[in-house]
Design a protein around this motif. Structure first.
Motif, PDB file in Angstrom:
ATOM      1  N   SER A   1      16.129  -9.815  11.588  1.00 50.94           N
ATOM      2  CA  SER A   1      15.698  -9.437  12.925  1.00 50.94           C
ATOM      3  C   SER A   1      16.430  -8.180  13.387  1.00 50.94           C
ATOM      4  CB  SER A   1      15.955 -10.579  13.910  1.00 50.94           C
ATOM      5  OG  SER A   1      17.345 -10.817  14.038  1.00 50.94           O
ATOM      6  N   LYS A   2      15.880  -7.545  14.408  1.00 54.77           N
ATOM      7  CA  LYS A   2      16.498  -6.330  14.940  1.00 54.77           C
ATOM      8  C   LYS A   2      17.868  -6.633  15.531  1.00 54.77           C
ATOM      9  CE  LYS A   2      15.731  -2.451  18.093  1.00 54.77           C
ATOM     10  NZ  LYS A   2      14.811  -1.815  19.064  1.00 54.77           N
ATOM     11  N   ARG A   3      18.009  -7.798  16.136  1.00 59.13           N
ATOM     12  CA  ARG A   3      19.296  -8.172  16.730  1.00 59.13           C
ATOM     13  C   ARG A   3      20.381  -8.284  15.653  1.00 59.13           C
ATOM     14  NH1 ARG A   3      21.685 -13.026  16.869  1.00 59.13           N
ATOM     15  NH2 ARG A   3      23.327 -13.402  18.423  1.00 59.13           N
ATOM     16  N   ASP A   4      20.052  -8.948  14.533  1.00 62.72           N
ATOM     17  CA  ASP A   4      21.025  -9.077  13.455  1.00 62.72           C
ATOM     18  C   ASP A   4      21.278  -7.737  12.767  1.00 62.72           C
ATOM     19  OD1 ASP A   4      21.252 -11.809  13.899  1.00 62.72           O
ATOM     20  OD2 ASP A   4      19.567 -12.259  12.592  1.00 62.72           O
ATOM     21  N   LEU A   5      20.235  -6.916  12.686  1.00 63.09           N
ATOM     22  CA  LEU A   5      20.395  -5.587  12.109  1.00 63.09           C
ATOM     23  C   LEU A   5      21.366  -4.760  12.950  1.00 63.09           C
ATOM     24  CD1 LEU A   5      19.448  -3.635   9.892  1.00 63.09           C
ATOM     25  CD2 LEU A   5      17.622  -2.904  11.434  1.00 63.09           C
ATOM     26  N   GLU A   6      21.285  -4.899  14.251  1.00 63.83           N
ATOM     27  CA  GLU A   6      22.194  -4.163  15.133  1.00 63.83           C
ATOM     28  C   GLU A   6      23.631  -4.658  14.970  1.00 63.83           C
ATOM     29  OE1 GLU A   6      22.381  -2.569  19.754  1.00 63.83           O
ATOM     30  OE2 GLU A   6      20.950  -4.129  19.170  1.00 63.83           O
ATOM     31  N   ILE A   7      23.808  -5.977  14.767  1.00 62.52           N
ATOM     32  CA  ILE A   7      25.155  -6.510  14.533  1.00 62.52           C
ATOM     33  C   ILE A   7      25.762  -5.891  13.280  1.00 62.52           C
ATOM     34  CG2 ILE A   7      26.438  -8.591  13.917  1.00 62.52           C
ATOM     35  CD1 ILE A   7      24.574 -10.188  15.708  1.00 62.52           C
ATOM     36  N   LEU A   8      24.958  -5.816  12.215  1.00 63.53           N
ATOM     37  CA  LEU A   8      25.456  -5.233  10.966  1.00 63.53           C
ATOM     38  C   LEU A   8      25.805  -3.757  11.143  1.00 63.53           C
ATOM     39  CD1 LEU A   8      23.060  -6.815   8.316  1.00 63.53           C
ATOM     40  CD2 LEU A   8      25.418  -7.431   8.798  1.00 63.53           C
ATOM     41  N   ILE A   9      24.955  -3.030  11.866  1.00 63.75           N
ATOM     42  CA  ILE A   9      25.211  -1.599  12.054  1.00 63.75           C
ATOM     43  C   ILE A   9      26.474  -1.381  12.866  1.00 63.75           C
ATOM     44  CG2 ILE A   9      24.347   0.437  13.269  1.00 63.75           C
ATOM     45  CD1 ILE A   9      21.580  -0.252  12.245  1.00 63.75           C
ATOM     46  N   HIS A  10      26.669  -2.192  13.895  1.00 66.79           N
ATOM     47  CA  HIS A  10      27.893  -2.037  14.690  1.00 66.79           C
ATOM     48  C   HIS A  10      29.129  -2.398  13.864  1.00 66.79           C
ATOM     49  CE1 HIS A  10      26.072  -0.810  18.340  1.00 66.79           C
ATOM     50  NE2 HIS A  10      25.473  -1.952  18.597  1.00 66.79           N
ATOM     51  N   ALA A  11      28.997  -3.405  12.991  1.00 67.11           N
ATOM     52  CA  ALA A  11      30.147  -3.839  12.202  1.00 67.11           C
ATOM     53  C   ALA A  11      30.511  -2.832  11.117  1.00 67.11           C
ATOM     54  CB  ALA A  11      29.870  -5.201  11.576  1.00 67.11           C
ATOM     55  N   PHE A  12      29.504  -2.259  10.441  1.00 63.84           N
ATOM     56  CA  PHE A  12      29.779  -1.430   9.273  1.00 63.84           C
ATOM     57  C   PHE A  12      29.669   0.070   9.539  1.00 63.84           C
ATOM     58  CE2 PHE A  12      28.414  -5.513   7.579  1.00 63.84           C
ATOM     59  CZ  PHE A  12      29.443  -5.778   6.704  1.00 63.84           C
ATOM     60  N   VAL A  13      28.953   0.454  10.583  1.00 64.41           N
ATOM     61  CA  VAL A  13      28.791   1.881  10.881  1.00 64.41           C
ATOM     62  C   VAL A  13      29.601   2.257  12.111  1.00 64.41           C
ATOM     63  CG1 VAL A  13      27.145   3.706  11.413  1.00 64.41           C
ATOM     64  CG2 VAL A  13      26.522   1.903   9.814  1.00 64.41           C
ATOM     65  N   SER A  14      29.287   1.625  13.239  1.00 65.01           N
ATOM     66  CA  SER A  14      30.009   1.965  14.466  1.00 65.01           C
ATOM     67  C   SER A  14      31.497   1.669  14.324  1.00 65.01           C
ATOM     68  CB  SER A  14      29.422   1.183  15.648  1.00 65.01           C
ATOM     69  OG  SER A  14      28.057   1.476  15.806  1.00 65.01           O
ATOM     70  N   GLY A  15      31.826   0.558  13.648  1.00 62.95           N
ATOM     71  CA  GLY A  15      33.233   0.219  13.464  1.00 62.95           C
ATOM     72  C   GLY A  15      33.984   1.290  12.694  1.00 62.95           C
ATOM     73  N   ARG A  16      33.335   1.886  11.683  1.00 65.13           N
ATOM     74  CA  ARG A  16      33.995   2.948  10.924  1.00 65.13           C
ATOM     75  C   ARG A  16      34.019   4.263  11.688  1.00 65.13           C
ATOM     76  NH1 ARG A  16      32.693  -0.709   7.213  1.00 65.13           N
ATOM     77  NH2 ARG A  16      34.026  -0.823   5.368  1.00 65.13           N
ATOM     78  N   LEU A  17      33.001   4.520  12.485  1.00 64.45           N
ATOM     79  CA  LEU A  17      33.028   5.711  13.323  1.00 64.45           C
ATOM     80  C   LEU A  17      34.152   5.632  14.348  1.00 64.45           C
ATOM     81  CD1 LEU A  17      29.238   6.355  14.080  1.00 64.45           C
ATOM     82  CD2 LEU A  17      30.706   7.605  12.513  1.00 64.45           C
ATOM     83  N   ASP A  18      34.411   4.425  14.829  1.00 63.06           N
ATOM     84  CA  ASP A  18      35.414   4.253  15.874  1.00 63.06           C
ATOM     85  C   ASP A  18      36.823   4.056  15.322  1.00 63.06           C
ATOM     86  OD1 ASP A  18      33.435   4.461  17.752  1.00 63.06           O
ATOM     87  OD2 ASP A  18      33.181   2.305  18.027  1.00 63.06           O
ATOM     88  N   TYR A  19      36.960   3.799  14.015  1.00 60.10           N
ATOM     89  CA  TYR A  19      38.288   3.517  13.477  1.00 60.10           C
ATOM     90  C   TYR A  19      39.180   4.748  13.604  1.00 60.10           C
ATOM     91  CZ  TYR A  19      42.112   2.410  10.350  1.00 60.10           C
ATOM     92  OH  TYR A  19      43.377   2.194   9.843  1.00 60.10           O
ATOM     93  N   CYS A  20      40.245   4.598  14.366  1.00 57.46           N
ATOM     94  CA  CYS A  20      41.233   5.665  14.559  1.00 57.46           C
ATOM     95  C   CYS A  20      40.605   6.956  15.072  1.00 57.46           C
ATOM     96  CB  CYS A  20      42.005   5.935  13.269  1.00 57.46           C
ATOM     97  SG  CYS A  20      43.133   4.590  12.814  1.00 57.46           S
ATOM     98  N   ASN A  21      39.467   6.851  15.804  1.00 59.27           N
ATOM     99  CA  ASN A  21      38.892   8.083  16.347  1.00 59.27           C
ATOM    100  C   ASN A  21      39.706   8.630  17.517  1.00 59.27           C
ATOM    101  OD1 ASN A  21      38.227   6.114  18.192  1.00 59.27           O
ATOM    102  ND2 ASN A  21      36.102   6.778  18.464  1.00 59.27           N
TER     103      ASN A  21
END
Length: 907
Positions: free
Chosen positions: A744-764
């Motif tokens: 689902s789109k909701r679960d897809l967004e969870i994955l994107i925040h965990a693996f993409v947004s989380g890395r974009l935000d790491y030590c930014n």
């Protein structure tokens, strides 16, 4: 391997790529072409020829002004699809080429594992000093692409025609002058290796479902358990649970076949609908009537709908249960998208398990034996004002909250799977609470919970799987032991915070501390020193198996004399550390048990905290040498600043390093000199002078180092770190794109925040003060993630998509992180070293800004000073409206801050 495909890289547009006007006439028999005509100029275009038995499909990724291209997907049997792109860049210099090419790659690299890009780039990649070549190589490195042409492809001796690939095997690359133009032809062979099917395996498991849970709750009786001590009590509870499980869900042994049925197909509703669909199909095939065919189509449609919903629910449950734990979510998601690496069949046997067990034990013992202390370092311990003599018993509610918050990872030593335990927790909670309290009061950690299961994991996929040194031990501990550890951890942490027992500059595993706060402190100091015209020298210390060589006697002495733990509390910690053991498990084979006489348990909750306390004297030793430092668990960084012609601080740093080495030997810790890194920051000429002096002290500085997951270079521009983040994040985004159609789109967004947004935000927070151009590559990641989530067409503008998702662009995410850290610092929710940077602005006379909560912006002279967190964060903070700065809570501040930044970007 599939039969190889013979390929030719097209050369000059007007020659080897063919004029579009003559494509039909020039296409040989049994061949076809894919082409893109040139729209803005007369004549020309881009084209590719291939055999007509190869299935292809044209694709488009938008129109780019700096180059023209034709792209098509090749469908190969038993392998992932292969994307081919043929492109041509005019020889005139274009400022937008790198940006356009990066934007196209950010789209295609998320959707395809196999990628081949060929064509005339008109970039002199043979000239290592060429600016365009440097930028192009940096882009290729970011996306994990390989350029294979290394010899001249032009009559003037330059390499202009390139072959760029990923996920395919390239060999027999040759460049031939066919005398058709001033460009040569590049010939090569490529092949794609199919993924081998998983081998058969024997598995043991219990069939647990909803009815099993109901039966377990009905049959289990907490009153039937008893025991005179904690070990007997635990054994009684374990026996009671096993008896019930054997009655309602006995253990079954099953041979797993080569091809596994998808787990969501085992759902009762799916199986029932499939049977109904089969009946309708047999009825239609027997009667051949149209009405029965329509009935069969209806049942088939219903079956597919139920299957899709069940599959979505299956993934949703997995993602939802791991959403609060990024590490478990990564492991689960990686298992869904990438099949686990199969160990060689010769390793799946008991002798090999025993060999691994002995190897891991000998490695630790070898490190301890190699430590030869010749100098004893005496450090005065600080006075302890209060004592922790015992741990306080806990209630059912505390135990329940502890179990609920822990991750649902399960060890093979657990009697109940963790997910099942949480679902039937109310029926076993009194027994668990009784075990926890009996352990705390008696000062004894249960023997059955001291055993760890070690599973060898290959360090990197390309290493030789038959070499034992290429594996790292992954430790799994019983879940109930982690519950008991968490209860003690909370009480011990409260005591340490109350007595200020932590080292001020120890950020590892502490509330409100992180790797980011540690790095912000260090980089802020270095930037301000550079702004003052000084040179900074940073040394990153590396320890070999630090957690595994901790001496139990020294640790208990540290807990008693340095921390103030005594009585039954100290007895419990002694019982927790001693008489531990482990065994190695590979598949269904296990090794003999091995004893552990040193180290803190790997994979435990208490281990990192105990290691921090073990390292307490180190900070005092470094401070006695007037050296700046910061720790994160076993990662220690020490640094000094010096002016031109001054070498005293470097000599002090070297002397401190020698004392640290001696202290570590006294404490059975091995300083790995080969992996200890040195880097110099500051103006380039001064760096070179200081580097020469460091070489004379046998210290070898590097141009860049990896510090707590962040790549730092001597210029502190973080270009290498941004490239690394981009490359790693696109890898995960590509994996997410593989399953975007089955969740689902909701679960897809969870994955994107965990693996993409989380890395974009790491030590930014380290990127504050950098220009938007410097972080542009990170913005490409966010754009690609938004397209994957919303299924936006590849050539649509991305800003409306980001706005619809309510996502802040990357520069604003950096400002958000900096402002949030300032707010937490001003409200006592950040490390003291960060709070000390921020000085409230107090005007000399009464002004309208008095009492507005502004910060003093330090005076700086250079770009390095403007990029320092102390300067840029204060500037960001002062630019916020007063209503945002004076929010009453962190939640309110986040909400107001995001609204303000969002309106500033999109309104």
């Amino acid at each position: 391997m599939l039969p190889h495909h013979h390929c030719i890289v097209p050369g000059k547009n007007w020659c080897v790529l063919f004029f579009v006007l003559y494509l039909v006439e020039s296409t040989p028999p049994n061949y076809k072409h894919e082409s893109e005509i040139r729209e803005n100029k007369k004549g020309g275009g881009v084209s590719a020829l291939f055999r007509d038995n190869i299935a292809t499909r044209r694709l488009s990724f938008g129109v780019f002004s700096s180059f023209e291209y034709v792209s098509f997907k090749i469908e190969l049997k038993q392998t992932p699809p292969l994307l081919c792109i043929v492109m041509y860049k005019p020889p005139q210099h274009s400022q937008s080429f790198i940006d356009d090419f990066t934007e196209m790659l950010s789209v295609v690299c998320t959707d395809f594992d196999g990628l081949v890009i060929t064509g005339d780039f008109n970039v002199h990649v043979d000239n290592v000093n060429d600016r365009n070549a440097k930028e192009l190589n940096a882009v290729l490195e970011t996306f994990g692409l390989i350029q294979h042409v290394s010899c001249p492809t032009h009559s003037r001796g330059h390499t202009l025609d390139l072959l760029i690939t990923r996920g395919v095997i390239i060999y027999n690359v040759s460049v031939v002058d066919v005398a058709l133009s001033d460009h040569f032809c590049v010939f090569f062979d490529l092949s794609v290796a199919p993924k081998p099917p998983p081998g058969p395996a024997v598995v043991q498991r219990r069939q647990i479902n909803e009815s099993t849970r109901a039966q377990f709750v009905e049959m289990i009786n907490p009153e039937n358990v008893s025991g005179a001590n904690v070990d007997e009590m635990l054994n009684s509870v374990t026996s009671s649970i096993l008896n019930v499980l054997d009655a309602i869900a006995p253990m079954k042994v099953k041979l797993r076949k080569h091809r596994q049925k998808a787990p969501w197909r085992n759902d009762d509703l799916v199986r029932a609908q499939k049977q109904q669909c089969r009946r309708a199909e047999r009825k239609w095939r027997k009667s051949k009537l149209q009405v029965h065919y329509e009935m069969y189509k209806g049942e088939l449609y219903a079956y597919n709908q139920i299957l899709c919903r069940t599959r979505e629910r299956y993934f949703s449950e997995i993602i939802g249960s791991c959403s609060s734990n990024s590490r478990i979510l990564f492991t689960t998601f990686n298992r869904l998208t990438n099949p686990p690496t199969q160990l060689p069949i010769e390793l799946v046997c008991t002798p090999k398990c025993n060999e691994f067990a002995v190897f891991f034990n000998d490695k630790v013992q070898g490190i301890k034996k190699a430590i030869n202390s010749t100098t004893h370092i005496t450090i005065q311990r600080p006075p302890t004002h209060s004592k922790l003599t015992h741990f306080v018993p806990v209630t059912d509610q505390i135990v329940q909250e502890t179990i609920t918050r822990l991750s649902s990872s399960t060890c093979c030593l657990d009697v109940l799977p963790t997910r099942f335990l949480k679902s039937v927790l109310n029926s076993v909670l009194p027994s668990i609470t009784q075990i926890v309290n009996m352990s705390l009061q008696s000062g004894i950690f249960p023997e059955a919970l001291k055993t760890a299961v070690i599973k060898p994991l290959l360090k990197k996929s390309g290493l030789d799987p038959t070499v034992l040194n290429n594996y790292r031990p992954i430790s799994n501990l019983p879940f109930l032991g982690k519950v008991l550890e968490k209860v003690v951890y909370q009480q011990l942490t409260d005591f340490l915070l109350l007595n200020n027992s932590f080292d001020v500059f120890q950020s590892g595993f502490r509330p409100h501390h992180s790797t980011e706060t540690a790095l912000i402190k260090v980089t802020n100091d270095i930037r301000l020193n550079t702004d003052d015209g000084k040179v900074s020298v940073l040394i990153l210390l590396d320890l070999s198996a630090a957690f595994d060589t901790v001496d139990h006697g020294i640790l208990l002495h540290r807990l008693q004399d340095w921390v103030g733990i005594s009585g039954s509390a100290l007895s419990w910690l002694k019982s927790y550390l001693e008489d531990r053991k482990y065994f190695v498990e590979i598949g269904s084979c296990v090794s003999d048990y091995m004893g552990l006489n040193c180290g803190v348990p790997q994979g435990s909750i208490l281990g990192p905290l105990l290691f921090n306390l073990y390292m307490l004297p180190l900070g005092q030793l470094i401070r006695s040498n007037n050296i700046s430092y910061h720790n994160y668990a076993d990662d220690t960084q020490i640094y000094v600043s010096l002016t031109t012609g001054e070498y005293g601080p470097v000599d002090s740093l070297n002397h401190c390093l020698q004392q640290i080495s001696a202290w570590m030997q006294d404490n059975f810790l091995q300083l790995n000199s080969d992996k200890t890194e040195v880097i110099v920051f500051g103006p380039q000429k001064q760096r070179e002078i200081v580097s020469s002096y460091l070489h004379s002290l046998s210290l070898k500085p590097s141009n860049q180092v990896r510090n707590l997951g962040v790549i730092m270079d001597s210029d502190l521009n973080f270009n290498s770190h941004i490239k690394s983040v981009t490359s790693a994040t696109f890898y995960h985004l590509k994996n997410i794109a593989k399953i975007k159609n089955i969740i689902s789109k909701r679960d897809l967004e969870i994955l994107i925040h965990a693996f993409v947004s989380g890395r974009l935000d790491y030590c930014n927070g380290l990127l504050t003060g950098l220009s938007k151009r410097a972080v542009k590559q990170l913005q490409y990641i966010q754009n690609a993630a938004a397209r994957v989530l919303t299924r936006t067409r590849k050539y649509d503008h991305i800003s409306p998509v980001l706005r619809s998702l309510h996502w802040l662009p990357v520069p604003e995410r950096i400002d958000f992180k900096a402002a949030l850290l300032v707010y937490k610092s001003l409200h006592g929710r950040a490390p003291k070293c960060i709070s000390d940077m921020l000085v409230p602005y107090e005007p000399s006379r009464t002004l309208r800004t008095s009492g507005a909560g502004l910060l003093l912006i330090p005076r700086v002279r250079t770009k390095q000073g403007e990029s320092a967190f102390q300067y840029s964060a204060a500037k960001i903070w002062n630019s916020l409206p007063e209503g945002v700065r004076q929010a009453s809570s962190v939640f309110m501040f986040k909400s107001r801050l995001k609204t303000f930044l969002f309106s500033r970007v999109y309104d």
